[in-house]
Design an enzyme around this catalytic site. Structure first.
Site, PDB file in Angstrom:
ATOM      1  N   TYR A 117       0.650  -1.275   0.079  1.00  0.00           N
ATOM      2  CA  TYR A 117       0.048  -0.041  -0.046  1.00  0.00           C
ATOM      3  C   TYR A 117       0.915   1.208  -0.019  1.00  0.00           C
ATOM      4  CZ  TYR A 117      -4.365  -2.299   0.865  1.00  0.00           C
ATOM      5  OH  TYR A 117      -5.672  -2.879   0.808  1.00  0.00           O
ATOM      6  N   LYS A 164       5.329 -14.388   4.232  1.00  0.00           N
ATOM      7  CA  LYS A 164       5.548 -15.470   3.119  1.00  0.00           C
ATOM      8  C   LYS A 164       7.030 -15.194   2.568  1.00  0.00           C
ATOM      9  CE  LYS A 164       4.096 -17.681  -0.423  1.00  0.00           C
ATOM     10  NZ  LYS A 164       3.430 -19.202  -0.504  1.00  0.00           N
ATOM     11  N   ASP A 197      -0.252 -18.260   3.162  1.00  0.00           N
ATOM     12  CA  ASP A 197      -1.300 -19.385   2.406  1.00  0.00           C
ATOM     13  C   ASP A 197      -1.803 -20.346   3.401  1.00  0.00           C
ATOM     14  OD1 ASP A 197       1.184 -20.167   2.342  1.00  0.00           O
ATOM     15  OD2 ASP A 197       1.413 -20.846   0.293  1.00  0.00           O
ATOM     16  N   ASP A 221      -5.246  -7.053   5.164  1.00  0.00           N
ATOM     17  CA  ASP A 221      -6.599  -6.693   4.546  1.00  0.00           C
ATOM     18  C   ASP A 221      -7.448  -7.952   4.098  1.00  0.00           C
ATOM     19  OD1 ASP A 221      -8.483  -5.096   3.372  1.00  0.00           O
ATOM     20  OD2 ASP A 221      -7.369  -4.773   1.340  1.00  0.00           O
ATOM     21  N   ASP A 225     -10.635  -9.792   6.145  1.00  0.00           N
ATOM     22  CA  ASP A 225     -12.195  -9.959   5.465  1.00  0.00           C
ATOM     23  C   ASP A 225     -12.479 -11.578   5.565  1.00  0.00           C
ATOM     24  OD1 ASP A 225     -12.268  -7.514   4.534  1.00  0.00           O
ATOM     25  OD2 ASP A 225     -13.115  -7.990   2.702  1.00  0.00           O
TER      26      ASP A 225
HETATM   27  C1  IPM Z   1     -10.259  -1.781   4.472  1.00  0.00           C
HETATM   28  C2  IPM Z   1     -10.335  -1.392   2.931  1.00  0.00           C
HETATM   29  C3  IPM Z   1      -9.489  -0.220   2.779  1.00  0.00           C
HETATM   30  C4  IPM Z   1      -8.118  -0.852   2.635  1.00  0.00           C
HETATM   31  C5  IPM Z   1      -9.652   0.283   1.176  1.00  0.00           C
HETATM   32  C6  IPM Z   1     -11.096   1.007   1.054  1.00  0.00           C
HETATM   33  C7  IPM Z   1      -8.659   1.296   0.859  1.00  0.00           C
HETATM   34  O1  IPM Z   1     -10.592  -2.289   2.260  1.00  0.00           O
HETATM   35  O2  IPM Z   1      -9.953  -0.796   5.383  1.00  0.00           O
HETATM   36  O3  IPM Z   1      -9.901  -2.907   4.609  1.00  0.00           O
HETATM   37  O4  IPM Z   1      -7.735  -1.726   1.768  1.00  0.00           O
HETATM   38  O5  IPM Z   1      -7.486  -0.812   3.676  1.00  0.00           O
HETATM   39 MN    MN Z   2     -10.370  -4.314   3.338  1.00  0.00          MN
END
Ligand code: IPM
Ligand code: MN
Length: 319
Positions: A117, A164, A197, A221, A225
């Protein structure tokens, strides 16, 4: 007076952040709430997704609750993601993402300032080759691993370092080396390492085995999720972006969800759990605990208002 800036942003951010404001008001704490604009709609109106007026309000606040913003997939001149800009502006290096459900209770500590990032992307060969640079520094690795160790001490004393390094020998290699240097100073922690992984697989197979996971930006990130998906989905996934001092930024992990925006059906619990993390950050531990339990204790009722009402009712029954 403690100042909280509320940035609803786009889509369902406009619904869940006001819900959080209602809950904050119900606590009747000495907090000043102020609203500020950011996001895609703000960009379209004024050419700046995070206007100076918003930044000024943020700079003068103790904590920020950020809803969600819609970001274009393609490059748009002058547009920058407001959440990335806020993380950068306040050097919010630690992204704490808890996931809880049943016997799962884990915390992902995501490095928030560098890695893939870093914004160092470019094209070569007239656009036929695209290159992203993954920046890993000793400084950022050290502070994120230290933050994760401190979190583990507050929890079940277990830390998993995810990387990794078998392939990314320089970048993940540095992260891994520094991580073990830092954890060597924490004798009370059980420390292990896991390839990213493998970590994805183990998270699916046996999520309850994890306590705190520390990892680099993009891995964090993705895995956060995944963890949200295991524990009830994005509707209930909160996060905190912490730096050294104030302000810190709290945000539901979900995005602006344009498909359900404007219908009043968004689950407010991710924003409310983020609000609980905000209260904890400000030192209101009892309130944070009560709100957290209330959010995990009920299911979403299908309407933002109904779920928020129910949570406020639970809070008001508390001593
Ligand atoms: C998160 C989101 C953000 C990220 C995006 C919207 C920039 O996916 O907060 O996880 O990837 O950090
Ligand atoms: Mn995210």
């Amino acid at each position: 007076m403690t100042i909280i800036t509320l940035i609803p942003g786009d889509g369902i951010g406009q619904e869940v952040v006001p819900a959080a404001a209602r809950v904050l008001e119900a606590f009747a704490l000495p907090l000043t709430l102020q609203y500020a604009d950011a996001g895609w709609a703000t960009f379209q109106q004024g050419g700046d997704a995070l206007p100076p007026s918003t930044l000024a309000l943020c700079e003068a606040s103790d904590a920020i609750l950020f809803g969600a913003t819609q970001s274009p997939m393609d490059k748009v001149a002058g547009y920058r993601s407001p959440i990335l800009a806020l993380r950068k502006r306040f050097d919010l290096f630690a992204n704490l993402r808890p996931a809880r459900a049943g016997d799962i209770d884990l915390l992902i500590v995501r490095e928030n300032t560098e890695g893939l990032y870093s914004g160092r992307e470019r094209v070569e060969d007239d656009g036929a080759t695209a290159i992203a640079e993954r920046v890993i520094t000793r400084r950022a690795s050290e502070r994120i691993v230290r933050a994760a160790c401190e979190q583990a001490l507050l929890r079940r004393h277990k830390l998993t370092i995810v990387h990794k390094a078998n392939v990314l020998k320089e970048t993940c290699g540095l992260f891994r080396r520094v991580a073990f240097e830092v954890t060597a100073g924490y004798a009370d922690l059980e420390v292990e390492e896991m390839l990213v992984d493998t970590a994805a697989m183990r998270l699916v197979q046996d999520p309850a085995r994890f306590d705190v996971i520390v990892t680099t930006n993009l891995f964090g990130d993705i895995l956060s999720d995944l963890a949200a998906g295991l524990t009830g989905g994005l509707g209930i996934a909160p996060s905190a972006n912490l730096g050294i001092g104030r302000p810190a930024v709290f945000e539901p992990v979900h995005g602006s969800a344009p498909d359900i925006a404007g219908k009043g059906i968004a689950d407010p619990r991710a924003a409310l759990l983020s609000t609980a993390m905000l209260l904890e950050f400000l030192g209101y531990r009892a309130e944070a605990q009560t709100l957290t339990n209330a959010c995990y204790g009920i299911a979403h009722m299908g309407s933002t208002a109904a779920t928020t009402d129910e949570i406020i009712r639970i809070l008001q029954r508390m001593p």
